[in-house]
Design a protein around this motif. Structure first.
Motif, PDB file in Angstrom:
ATOM      1  N   GLN A  54     -13.107   0.193   0.774  1.00 30.70           N
ATOM      2  CA  GLN A  54     -11.871  -0.405   1.283  1.00 30.70           C
ATOM      3  C   GLN A  54     -12.036  -1.915   1.461  1.00 30.70           C
ATOM      4  O   GLN A  54     -11.138  -2.696   1.106  1.00 30.70           O
ATOM      5  N   ALA A  55     -13.188  -2.337   1.979  1.00 29.54           N
ATOM      6  CA  ALA A  55     -13.428  -3.760   2.189  1.00 29.54           C
ATOM      7  C   ALA A  55     -13.482  -4.498   0.852  1.00 29.54           C
ATOM      8  O   ALA A  55     -12.897  -5.586   0.699  1.00 29.54           O
ATOM      9  N   ALA A  56     -14.176  -3.939  -0.114  1.00 32.49           N
ATOM     10  CA  ALA A  56     -14.290  -4.598  -1.420  1.00 32.49           C
ATOM     11  C   ALA A  56     -12.931  -4.699  -2.100  1.00 32.49           C
ATOM     12  O   ALA A  56     -12.583  -5.738  -2.677  1.00 32.49           O
ATOM     13  N   MET A  57     -12.142  -3.621  -2.041  1.00 33.15           N
ATOM     14  CA  MET A  57     -10.821  -3.650  -2.677  1.00 33.15           C
ATOM     15  C   MET A  57      -9.882  -4.649  -1.998  1.00 33.15           C
ATOM     16  O   MET A  57      -8.976  -5.183  -2.640  1.00 33.15           O
ATOM     17  N   SER A  58     -10.098  -4.908  -0.717  1.00 31.53           N
ATOM     18  CA  SER A  58      -9.254  -5.880  -0.010  1.00 31.53           C
ATOM     19  C   SER A  58      -9.453  -7.294  -0.531  1.00 31.53           C
ATOM     20  O   SER A  58      -8.637  -8.182  -0.269  1.00 31.53           O
ATOM     21  N   GLN A  59     -10.538  -7.506  -1.293  1.00 34.00           N
ATOM     22  CA  GLN A  59     -10.838  -8.835  -1.824  1.00 34.00           C
ATOM     23  C   GLN A  59     -10.423  -8.990  -3.289  1.00 34.00           C
ATOM     24  O   GLN A  59     -10.787  -9.974  -3.945  1.00 34.00           O
TER      25      GLN A  59
END
Length: 261
Positions: A145-150
């Motif tokens: 989720q964190a990676a996709m937010s970027q």
């Protein structure tokens, strides 16, 4: 006298000429002729690795059809039931083939009978016996989720966000948001966690490529069995296929960091 001397010399020449060249050769010191080198014996071939005895003699469960095939090999009525008569015939067959006489079907016996289904049974047994990698835990989902937010963040050499990332900077930053510390170097990340088979990749697994040089020079985070999010040098952070023509040709391996628990 001259004629006699020439005869001696001629005889000596004929005698020496009949000797093999090796017998005329002298040692470097000029002493006794050197013996021809002894032939070097070829090294004996290494014996084949012994199969796991626990696996090969373990009784295997057969279908009714498979049991009938075994019964035909041991020449008993093929009724598909592993009764006393079949077990006795099996034991006799195993002794004849110098196998462990268990009287039960096992890999040793099935392979000796050259039954086609033996290979599939062995593959299943080995798969069941192999240690299983733990399933990803909550940290893996958080990292995805964190990676996709970027997504859309530009590539920056040595960048670890949030304004710019290189490949290992993104994975390090994403897992940090989930409380997992990673080094900022793809080769070091490749030594962490447990290896994952290509067909067992799950979201959160680190997926490695050799697009930036030999070995695990590039890394991303799996978002599914065949997709990954990574910081690419040409388009920044984005989700892409894992095994398409380009990325698939550079695939190196996958590692799982966060066990369930």
């Amino acid at each position: 006298m001259k004629q006699f001397t020439r005869g001696i010399v001629l005889a000596a020449s004929i005698t020496l000429g009949a000797l093999p060249a090796s017998a005329m050769a002298q040692s470097p010191s000029g002493g006794t002729p050197a013996a021809p080198p002894a032939a070097t014996a070829a090294p004996a071939p290494a014996p084949p690795a012994s199969p796991d005895p626990d696996l090969t003699v373990k009784t295997v469960k057969l279908t009714r059809s498979q049991t009938k095939s075994v019964q035909r090999r041991v020449k008993v009525r093929p009724d598909g039931a592993l009764g006393t008569g079949t077990r006795t015939a099996l034991k006799r067959y195993q002794r004849t083939k110098q196998l462990v006489p268990t009287g039960r079907p096992n890999l040793q016996t099935l392979h000796a009978m050259e039954l086609k289904f033996a290979a599939a049974i062995e593959a299943k047994l080995r798969s069941d016996a192999a240690p299983q990698t733990a399933a990803p835990g909550p940290a893996a989902a958080q990292a995805v989720q964190a990676a996709m937010s970027q997504a859309g963040t530009p590539y920056e050499y040595g960048g670890d966000g949030p304004g710019g990332f290189d490949c290992s900077g993104l994975t390090m930053w994403a897992y940090a948001q989930a409380g997992v510390t990673l080094p900022h170097y793809s080769f070091d990340q490749f030594t962490m966690g447990e290896p994952v088979e290509r067909d067992a990749i799950q979201p959160g697994d680190l997926v490695f490529f050799d697009t930036a040089g030999p070995g695990a020079s590039d890394v991303g985070i799996a978002t599914g069995p065949t997709t990954v999010v990574s910081a690419t040098s040409s388009r920044g952070v984005l989700e892409h296929e894992t095994f398409d023509d380009y990325w698939g040709s550079h695939y190196v391996g996958a590692r799982r960091l966060a066990p369930a628990g």
